[in-house]
Design a protein around this motif. Structure first.
Motif, PDB file in Angstrom:
ATOM      1  N   ASP B   7       0.831  -1.214   0.000  1.00 30.76           N
ATOM      2  CA  ASP B   7       0.000   0.000   0.000  1.00 30.76           C
ATOM      3  C   ASP B   7       0.861   1.258   0.000  1.00 30.76           C
ATOM      4  O   ASP B   7       0.551   2.234  -0.682  1.00 30.76           O
ATOM      5  CB  ASP B   7      -0.916   0.011   1.228  1.00 30.76           C
ATOM      6  N   ASP B   8       1.934   1.234   0.793  1.00 33.61           N
ATOM      7  CA  ASP B   8       2.828   2.387   0.855  1.00 33.61           C
ATOM      8  C   ASP B   8       3.445   2.681  -0.514  1.00 33.61           C
ATOM      9  O   ASP B   8       3.462   3.819  -0.967  1.00 33.61           O
ATOM     10  CB  ASP B   8       3.962   2.146   1.867  1.00 33.61           C
ATOM     11  N   LEU B   9       3.915   1.625  -1.164  1.00 39.13           N
ATOM     12  CA  LEU B   9       4.525   1.808  -2.490  1.00 39.13           C
ATOM     13  C   LEU B   9       3.506   2.356  -3.480  1.00 39.13           C
ATOM     14  O   LEU B   9       3.808   3.251  -4.271  1.00 39.13           O
ATOM     15  CB  LEU B   9       5.067   0.483  -3.016  1.00 39.13           C
ATOM     16  N   ALA B  11       0.903   4.125  -2.752  1.00 35.51           N
ATOM     17  CA  ALA B  11       0.632   5.520  -2.376  1.00 35.51           C
ATOM     18  C   ALA B  11       1.734   6.437  -2.898  1.00 35.51           C
ATOM     19  O   ALA B  11       1.458   7.531  -3.393  1.00 35.51           O
ATOM     20  CB  ALA B  11       0.521   5.638  -0.864  1.00 35.51           C
ATOM     21  N   ILE B  12       2.987   5.976  -2.790  1.00 30.02           N
ATOM     22  CA  ILE B  12       4.115   6.784  -3.280  1.00 30.02           C
ATOM     23  C   ILE B  12       3.978   7.030  -4.777  1.00 30.02           C
ATOM     24  O   ILE B  12       4.055   8.162  -5.260  1.00 30.02           O
ATOM     25  CB  ILE B  12       5.463   6.071  -2.983  1.00 30.02           C
ATOM     26  N   ARG B  13       3.708   5.940  -5.507  1.00 33.85           N
ATOM     27  CA  ARG B  13       3.593   6.062  -6.958  1.00 33.85           C
ATOM     28  C   ARG B  13       2.461   7.001  -7.360  1.00 33.85           C
ATOM     29  O   ARG B  13       2.641   7.872  -8.210  1.00 33.85           O
ATOM     30  CB  ARG B  13       3.369   4.680  -7.576  1.00 33.85           C
ATOM     31  N   MET B  15       1.028   9.302  -5.611  1.00 35.19           N
ATOM     32  CA  MET B  15       1.280  10.675  -5.171  1.00 35.19           C
ATOM     33  C   MET B  15       2.264  11.375  -6.109  1.00 35.19           C
ATOM     34  O   MET B  15       2.107  12.552  -6.412  1.00 35.19           O
ATOM     35  CB  MET B  15       1.853  10.629  -3.753  1.00 35.19           C
ATOM     36  N   MET B  16       3.294  10.631  -6.547  1.00 27.02           N
ATOM     37  CA  MET B  16       4.268  11.220  -7.470  1.00 27.02           C
ATOM     38  C   MET B  16       3.581  11.611  -8.765  1.00 27.02           C
ATOM     39  O   MET B  16       3.846  12.665  -9.336  1.00 27.02           O
ATOM     40  CB  MET B  16       5.390  10.232  -7.751  1.00 27.02           C
ATOM     41  N   GLN B  18       0.199  12.108  -9.265  1.00 27.85           N
ATOM     42  CA  GLN B  18      -0.789  13.163  -9.027  1.00 27.85           C
ATOM     43  C   GLN B  18      -0.173  14.533  -8.844  1.00 27.85           C
ATOM     44  O   GLN B  18      -0.770  15.537  -9.213  1.00 27.85           O
ATOM     45  CB  GLN B  18      -1.517  12.850  -7.730  1.00 27.85           C
TER      46      GLN B  18
END
Lengths: 96, 204
Positions: B7-9, B11-13, B15-16, B18
């Motif tokens: 989930d963290d990965l 979210a990172i992707r 967010m980058m 967006q």
């Protein structure tokens, strides 16, 4: 293979969001980050403070039309640490 | 724990993406813009016919000021319709995905589109004043293509391919003058529709 520890400073979802956005942008304002992450002022401010204290991000304060405008950028250290964090996440998922 | 890492990965992707690209652009905007352009080109063809000029047969390119005004009006109406539809679809898509429509990325995207387009507009006006109106159609395609290349950094990278296609079409048009209507029908019509369906298929 020695077990690498995930950086606790990036555990929180808001911090993850702040770092991810700053990795792919030059400077982002408080307002930009707030709109992107959909969080409250207080929440965002406290996590920014935390990252700032660790010197993962740097702050620039200036005035535009006499209104204070605060922008943030990821530091060299922050970029390095966050990249490392992503690499460890990827390794853990692959089960290495 | 493993789930949290995944989930963290993710979210990172996301967010980058967006925070650096405008991802609320809908393929349907392209399809509709293309349809409007084809209707406009058809209407323009009829107007030429009504004024006694058969577009594909004649070599006489002098047109009356009335016809010119009508053509200009059609162009403007098409532009406004395409933009409105584009905005509506983008707002809808951003709501559906729970994303902010107006942020620093949207501003960058619009500035990067607007500057080359405004320059193109002025350039075309100068062409018109200097009696080179025949170059206006290919010139609009060239500046539009450059605007898309410029905006590609801030939205789906696929839009740069659309930009290259418009550029090629515009450059061809510069050397085969007098086919402006056909160029517009292909560039603003057909290419937009193809691009729109491609985007819709790829990103929905």
């Amino acid at each position: 293979m020695n077990v690498q520890e995930l950086n606790k400073d990036f555990e929180n979802r808001t911090r993850l969001g702040i770092m991810s956005s700053l990795m792919v942008n030059d400077w982002l304002s408080f307002k930009d980050l707030k709109e992107l992450l959909n969080v409250t002022d207080g929440n965002l401010a406290s996590h920014i403070k935390g990252l700032e204290r660790k010197e993962y991000i740097e702050v620039k304060k200036e005035f535009i039309d006499r209104k204070p405008n605060t922008t943030y950028r990821v530091t060299q250290l922050g970029r390095m640490e966050f990249k490392k964090h992503i690499e460890i996440l990827e390794k853990l998922i692959k089960g290495e | 724990m493993a789930d949290k890492n995944i989930d963290d990965l993710k979210a990172i992707r996301s967010m980058m993406e967006q925070s650096s690209r405008f991802i609320s652009l809908s393929g349907w905007s392209g399809v509709f813009a293309g349809i409007y352009a084809l209707i406009a080109a058809g209407t323009a063809y009829m107007l030429f016919a009504n004024s006694g000029t058969h577009y594909f047969e004649t070599t006489n390119r002098t047109i009356s000021i009335d016809l010119l005004n009508q053509l200009f009006a059609i162009g403007m109406i098409t532009l406004v319709l395409a933009l409105t539809t584009g905005i509506l679809f983008s707002v809808r898509k951003s709501r559906k995905n729970n994303l902010q429509i107006w942020n620093h990325v949207t501003k960058k995207l619009l500035i990067n589109l607007a500057v080359p387009l405004a320059m193109g507009g002025i350039f075309c006006f100068a062409l018109f004043l200097n009696g080179s109106a025949v170059l206006i159609a290919p010139t609009t395609l060239i500046f539009y293509g450059l605007a898309l290349l410029n905006a590609g950094k801030y939205t789906f990278p696929a839009i740069t391919y659309l930009g290259y296609c418009q550029l090629v079409l515009g450059i061809i048009g510069l050397f085969f003058v007098g086919k402006g209507l056909l160029l517009w029908a292909i560039g603003f019509g057909v290419l937009h529709i193809i691009y729109g369906f491609y985007m819709q298929k790829k990103y929905q």
